[in-house]
Structure formats: structure tokens, C-alpha cells
Design an enzyme around this catalytic site. Sequence first.
Site, short mmCIF file in Angstrom:
data_model
loop_
_atom_site.label_atom_id
_atom_site.label_comp_id
_atom_site.label_asym_id
_atom_site.label_seq_id
_atom_site.Cartn_x
_atom_site.Cartn_y
_atom_site.Cartn_z
N GLU A 229 23.75 36.69 67.29
CA GLU A 229 24.93 36.40 68.12
C GLU A 229 26.13 36.59 67.21
OE1 GLU A 229 24.71 35.76 71.22
OE2 GLU A 229 22.79 34.78 71.58
N CYS A 263 33.54 33.06 69.63
CA CYS A 263 33.15 34.47 69.73
C CYS A 263 33.53 35.01 71.09
CB CYS A 263 31.67 34.65 69.43
SG CYS A 263 30.64 33.41 70.16
P1 NDP Z 1 29.87 33.94 58.50
O1 NDP Z 1 29.20 34.94 59.33
O2 NDP Z 1 30.18 34.28 57.11
O3 NDP Z 1 29.00 32.59 58.51
C1 NDP Z 1 28.00 32.30 59.45
C2 NDP Z 1 26.75 31.80 58.75
O4 NDP Z 1 26.18 32.87 57.98
C3 NDP Z 1 27.03 30.70 57.73
O5 NDP Z 1 25.95 29.80 57.73
C4 NDP Z 1 27.11 31.45 56.44
O6 NDP Z 1 26.88 30.65 55.31
C5 NDP Z 1 26.02 32.48 56.61
N1 NDP Z 1 26.16 33.66 55.78
C6 NDP Z 1 27.28 34.39 55.58
N2 NDP Z 1 27.01 35.46 54.81
C7 NDP Z 1 25.71 35.40 54.50
C8 NDP Z 1 24.84 36.21 53.72
N3 NDP Z 1 25.26 37.31 53.10
N4 NDP Z 1 23.55 35.84 53.59
C9 NDP Z 1 23.12 34.74 54.21
N5 NDP Z 1 23.87 33.94 54.97
C10 NDP Z 1 25.16 34.25 55.13
O7 NDP Z 1 31.16 33.48 59.26
P2 NDP Z 1 32.54 33.03 58.64
O8 NDP Z 1 32.58 31.59 58.62
O9 NDP Z 1 32.82 33.73 57.37
O10 NDP Z 1 33.52 33.61 59.76
C11 NDP Z 1 34.06 34.90 59.64
C12 NDP Z 1 33.90 35.67 60.93
O11 NDP Z 1 32.62 35.47 61.52
C13 NDP Z 1 34.84 35.27 62.03
O12 NDP Z 1 36.07 35.89 61.89
C14 NDP Z 1 34.11 35.74 63.25
O13 NDP Z 1 34.30 37.11 63.40
C15 NDP Z 1 32.68 35.56 62.92
N6 NDP Z 1 32.10 34.36 63.50
C16 NDP Z 1 31.49 34.46 64.69
C17 NDP Z 1 30.96 33.34 65.26
C18 NDP Z 1 30.28 33.38 66.57
O14 NDP Z 1 30.19 32.36 67.23
N7 NDP Z 1 29.73 34.52 66.98
C19 NDP Z 1 31.04 32.04 64.63
C20 NDP Z 1 31.69 32.04 63.35
C21 NDP Z 1 32.19 33.18 62.82
P3 NDP Z 1 28.11 30.09 54.41
O15 NDP Z 1 28.96 29.27 55.33
O16 NDP Z 1 27.42 29.29 53.40
O17 NDP Z 1 28.81 31.30 53.89
#
Ligand code: NDP
Length: 456
Positions: A229, A263
Site C-alpha cells: 500500500e 495516502c
Molecule cells: P517510509 O516509507 O519511509 O516508512 C514506512 C515504513 O517503512 C516505516 O516503518 C519505515 O521505517 C519503513 N522503511 C522505510 N525504508 C525502509 C527500508 N529501506 N527498509 C525497510 N524498511 C523501511 O515513509 P516515510 O515516513 O519516510 O514517509 C515518506 C513518504 O512515504 C510520504 O511522503 C508518502 O509518500 C509515503 N507514505 C505513504 C503512506 C501511506 O499510507 N501509503 C504512509 C506514510 C508515508 P522507519 O520509520 O524506521 O524508517
Amino acid sequence: MAYQSTNPYDGKVLQTFEQISDAQLEEKLTQAASCFESDWRHKSFAERAAVLARAATLLRERSQAFAELITLEMGKLIAQSLGEVALSAAILDYYAENAERFLAPEKLSTPRGEALVESSPIGVLFGVEPWNYPYYQIARFAAPNLMAGNVVMVKHASSVPQCAQAFERLMIDAGAPAGAYTNLFISKEQVAQVIDDARIRAVALTGSEAAGAVVAARAGQNLKKTTMELGGSDAFIVLDDADLDKAVKSAVSGRMGNSGQACTASKRIIVVDSMADRFLEKFQAALENFQPGDPMDKQTTLAPLSSADALKNLLGQVEGAVAGGARVLTGGGRIAGQAGAFMQPTILTDIDKGNPAYMQEFFGPVALFFRVADEDAAVALANDSPFGLGGSVFTQDIERGKRLARRIDTGMVFINSGASSSPELPFGGVKNSGYGRELSGAGIQEFVNKKLIRVS
Ligand code: NDP
């Protein structure tokens, strides 16, 4: 990847948490696998439902405390945090009540003998979840999968560790055996180790495209199924026969809810020419009316973004849009005099196809406004996006709305409202917004073995 609670309203660090060691991770994986094999998969639907229903009751009884943690850690307005807690409880109840029906054995009609398809659990699942709806995101992963007989391990976003712990505690208080629901404070390297681990059978992620690509690739190398998602840049289309006031009101809540960090937020507002001036005037007036303040205070209408970094990123995107020729109709900067991560509600217009903003997702209170000649131009613009999550169409002619909805390349289209989520409605997208569905009857089918039993 330090797990740290920071209040985005004032920048104060509230609590930090140690990441677990590899040895502790191994213990938790062993516990989860053993819980699955020796306990949870053998429980009846009624036994599992009792745990989930109890968790829903506890969430409701303690809703204020659960909601306050969201507001403290990621800045959501307290009324919206309470709404999220209620929705999470509804999801737990929904699967407690309906899972057995969704997974009932299916008798196939076959020329000879007998054929049955039964749904059985597949094992330990791993979820990687984001901070924007800290309980809702994990409820919609955990509830269907626990009811299906799987056990779940969750790596939550590092900015909401208190919510992550509170949810794990909730499941234990509700009577879940140790290992049925496990919170993991782990590093990105450990995320990869978990995905590689043979005991993990499938992976679900909600978050950015970047995180999705990394996690899906790793799971792919291991031949493990995933659901993704990811982001969205939902079109909010207003046609010439729309109820203008209703459309404006929905665009305001669609763009501003959760401070724009959803999102399925209404990120691209697409209005036909004959309505555009009147729409824009009312929309701008409404956005300029938001009042920043402490999100814990019920009077506040504008919450901070989730973190100082989120604000920095968003400001950078606005700058890039302006450099690319966009015009700032209102807002455009951070709110002066506020210590927290506050962004002015912003409207950008004159965004051409060559502008970087045209293809980007704006995760905050920044609306991209487009004026189009007619319905066909609205659909073409809506579909000219790497994303395909949701979208909205405003028209008083419902059949016209449905026809338009069918032409929009997304997983969800809402007629005469912004996007919303409810336990019984499937949630998910196409294109770079990901794949698979959560919630509804569809959500519980993703990680089960549809086993054929054939009698000749
Ligand atoms: P991320 O995608 O970075 O974070 C979501 C989850 O993924 C967190 O638990 C994060 O961990 C983990 N994660 C991130 N990178 C990695 C990796 N390389 N390997 C393993 N796990 C990973 O979201 P952000 O908070 O950085 O938000 C940035 C963008 O993400 C927003 O601008 C939006 O576009 C999108 N987003 C979309 C959402 C949705 O509901 N679809 C929700 C939130 C964000 P950690 O926090 O420890 O980095």
C-alpha cells in the site's frame, strides 16, 4: 534507525527506545513460529474472535489514552486521533464477526466426485507499517490475518514507538498468546534478515514507494508474497453539474484531514472551467481559515506535520514546483512563530506537465489545482500520474459519476465524497500505489492457502 518519540508540536523528545539485538530478534521469531504451530493455528474462529473482540472493547474503554499517544507522537488533531481509535476498534470487531464466513470452505461444482477449496493459514507474517495512522494501519494488517490463523510481527515506523508498544500491549491484555502479535524495534538490516528468515511466510508494507521497492524486492528474492500500500496523488474531479458547496467542503476535508498526510488525500483538485473560479474562491477562503495550535487542544484546526523532516521535504517540493513555473495562490511556507512543524495550507496553480510537481505526491496540506475544459480532459489528467490509489468525482448525476469512475485507473473511486476507509470496503491501488487489498472480504484472502481437496 533510532526509535524515538518526538512531539512535532514543540520538538520535544519524549522517549527513546533501544533496537533489539539479533539474539532478541531470534527469540521473538522462535516464539512467533512456535505460537503459530502449537497454538494459534489450531484455535477455533470463536476463540480467535474472543481475543480480537476483547481488544476492540479495551481500545474503546481506553480510547482517550490511546488517542493522546497518537497526538503526542505524530501530531494528529486529538478529535481525529479519537476517530482513528474508533475505526481501529471497528476493524477488529469486523473481522472477529465475519472471518469465519469469509473463509468458509467452498464446494466446487465438478463433473465427477467432489472438490472443495479450504482456506488455511500460512504461518508467520511480517508487516512494515507507517506513522500516519499508527493504529489503523496495524489493525488492518493484524485483524484479518490473526483471524485467518496466521500470527503477525510488525516493524512500525521509528517515529511512533509508543503507539507500537501500546498496540502490542493491547493484544496481550486482550488475551493473545505470546507470539501471536509481536512488535519489533529493529533496524533496516534486521528488516532484511526477517524477510529472509524461512519462518516468515509473507510480507505486507504500507509506506513510500522507495520503502516498498526495497521490501518487495527482498521478499521477491525469497519468493515470498507481498502486499504493497504505497503513495497516491488522488484526483478530486469537480464536474459542471456538481453541488459546489458540497464539493468545496469535501475538498477541504479531503486535502486537510490528518494535516494532508494520507495516502488517499485529495491531492490534485481538478475542476472544469465553468466551475473553477467559484470553486477556487471558496476553497481558498476555507483553507485560509485554519488555525494552528496544540493538536491536543480541541479548538485547534491545523495540526503540525509529523516531523521537522516532513516539513523540510514538503517545503522543498513547493520550492521545486515554483521554480518549475507554478504559482502560489495561498500559503507556500512554514507558519512563522510556531516552534512545531507547521505548514501553511497551500494552493498551487499553473502546474504544467514539465513541472516536477505534476508527477509528485505532496504529503501535507498542499493542494495542486488544475482547471480543465471538460470531463474528458479531467479523466485524462487524473490518469496522467504514476499513482493509482483513489480518486473522487463530484456530479449530481450519479450514473455519469459511475461512468467516469470506470475510466479512472485507480483502486478506488468515491462519488460525491473524498476518500474514506471503512472495515467493509476494500482498500488498495494499482500502478505505483501498489498491489493487493486490505480490509473487507478481500483483505483476509491475501495470506491464506486456498487448498484444493479433491475426492475422486
Ligand atoms: P517510509 O516509507 O519511509 O516508512 C514506512 C515504513 O517503512 C516505516 O516503518 C519505515 O521505517 C519503513 N522503511 C522505510 N525504508 C525502509 C527500508 N529501506 N527498509 C525497510 N524498511 C523501511 O515513509 P516515510 O515516513 O519516510 O514517509 C515518506 C513518504 O512515504 C510520504 O511522503 C508518502 O509518500 C509515503 N507514505 C505513504 C503512506 C501511506 O499510507 N501509503 C504512509 C506514510 C508515508 P522507519 O520509520 O524506521 O524508517
